[in-house]
Design an enzyme around this catalytic site. Sequence first.
Site, mmCIF file in Angstrom:
data_model
loop_
_atom_site.group_PDB
_atom_site.id
_atom_site.type_symbol
_atom_site.label_atom_id
_atom_site.label_comp_id
_atom_site.label_asym_id
_atom_site.label_seq_id
_atom_site.Cartn_x
_atom_site.Cartn_y
_atom_site.Cartn_z
ATOM 1 N N GLN A 173 0.807 -1.213 0.000
ATOM 2 C CA GLN A 173 0.000 0.000 0.000
ATOM 3 C C GLN A 173 0.838 1.259 0.000
ATOM 4 O O GLN A 173 2.023 1.261 0.327
ATOM 5 C CB GLN A 173 -0.941 0.003 1.193
ATOM 6 C CG GLN A 173 -0.244 -0.072 2.545
ATOM 7 C CD GLN A 173 -1.236 -0.237 3.677
ATOM 8 O OE1 GLN A 173 -1.553 0.726 4.359
ATOM 9 N NE2 GLN A 173 -1.722 -1.469 3.874
ATOM 10 N N GLU A 203 2.220 8.105 8.841
ATOM 11 C CA GLU A 203 2.044 7.301 10.049
ATOM 12 C C GLU A 203 3.390 6.916 10.652
ATOM 13 O O GLU A 203 4.391 6.783 9.953
ATOM 14 C CB GLU A 203 1.215 6.044 9.743
ATOM 15 C CG GLU A 203 1.755 5.193 8.619
ATOM 16 C CD GLU A 203 0.760 4.167 8.084
ATOM 17 O OE1 GLU A 203 -0.463 4.359 8.271
ATOM 18 O OE2 GLU A 203 1.201 3.185 7.498
ATOM 19 N N ARG A 249 -4.048 0.405 -2.678
ATOM 20 C CA ARG A 249 -3.506 -0.951 -2.542
ATOM 21 C C ARG A 249 -3.100 -1.530 -3.894
ATOM 22 O O ARG A 249 -3.711 -1.212 -4.914
ATOM 23 C CB ARG A 249 -4.531 -1.866 -1.873
ATOM 24 C CG ARG A 249 -4.937 -1.415 -0.475
ATOM 25 C CD ARG A 249 -5.981 -2.329 0.137
ATOM 26 N NE ARG A 249 -6.346 -1.908 1.484
ATOM 27 C CZ ARG A 249 -7.314 -1.034 1.752
ATOM 28 N NH1 ARG A 249 -8.012 -0.501 0.749
ATOM 29 N NH2 ARG A 249 -7.576 -0.688 2.990
#
Length: 408
Positions: free
Chosen positions: A101, A138, A286
């Site tokens: 991803q 993230e 994805r």
Amino acid sequence: MQDKIYKIKGKVQHYAWGGYDFIPHLLSIHNAEHKPYAEYWLGAHALHTSEIILDDGSCISLYDFIQANPEFTLSNKVFSVFGELPFLLKVLDVREMLSIQVHPTKANALKGFENEENAGIPINAPHRNYRDKNHKPEVMVALSDEFWLLHGFKSLNAIEATLANTTELSILLPLFKKQGLKALYQFVMEMEQADVNAMLHTLVRKELHKKATGQLTKFDAGWWVAKLFENSDELKNIDRGIFSIYFFNIVCLKKGEGIFQQAGVPHAYLEGQNVELMANSDNVLRAGLTPKHIDVAELLKHTIIEPIIPEVLLGKPITLHSPESEYRCPVSDFALNKIQWQGTKQYETVAATPEIILAVEGGFIIQDNTGKNKVIKQGEACFITPNTEYKINSSGSVQLFKAFVPVL
């Protein structure tokens, strides 16, 4: 509701790749149905918000509470910049490898979201790429002794060696030498399925044999390829995500080590447990290793197709001898710190911005500057409003993770 600190309860996601024991143990849940517990969400995402637990045991939505009291819950500055709680804290238990991803930049997320809105694609449609307008950088920190992941492309020399030394992939070597990494990756990702099957069938069989006979370690791409197929009865429609396992860096993080993943860096979690903090988004593009929607063309548009050297974050004490360590990230949406000690201790600090604190080991008592206490047990979490002075008291072994907004 005049409290400054609130106990909150998150949302569990039962994705098929999740483990069966780690998150139930953390949350003190008996998993009698043997359901996969993949993720535990703590935040105010509109689709999966946490709940505030009131003193009488009733609950209200954290999302609704913030919407109704934005300046009290976020601060004027955070509300003016983000308009919402800008981060989402998670615990993950990765039993089976996740999808290859990439996450979009903020500008591209906004553009993609508006395009899909204008096309009339329902927000929860399985083929939707953009579920909100936000980017999704993230950071993660390993909770297990080892956490394995794919992170960005290997060096050009390493990819060339992989192609040269892997018989079934050596046919790609002239293309790579002549046209480079981008042409190579685009070629394998856009290849017809019949050609993928023809190229990878023998390779998968070979890796299955090598793993079964102890010839591979987890630092070998073939180990993960074999894990993916070792319970399969037959090899049909082989997942093209396998190419990425051979082309990406295989990273092993030890417990307490972390890594940051910016927009455009391709990655996939392989195995282990972690705590993860990200911008408040669910936008994922994805390209394989998943039954979910795959959009290769969209992923390629947003992927940084160039070698990177993974940078492992070790956690640096914020001051000398402090029990609080920081995992620095180059974003304004969030920051992640760990608070850890052994024995009896009191720790005092100030929440300049909204915070969520999760106890992953041990429990603690938190007291605000009015003297009101909350008891937080292992697996529980609290939401702290801005400009709150607080004290943490605990004895024994304690490990907490604190998510907050950097001072803007």
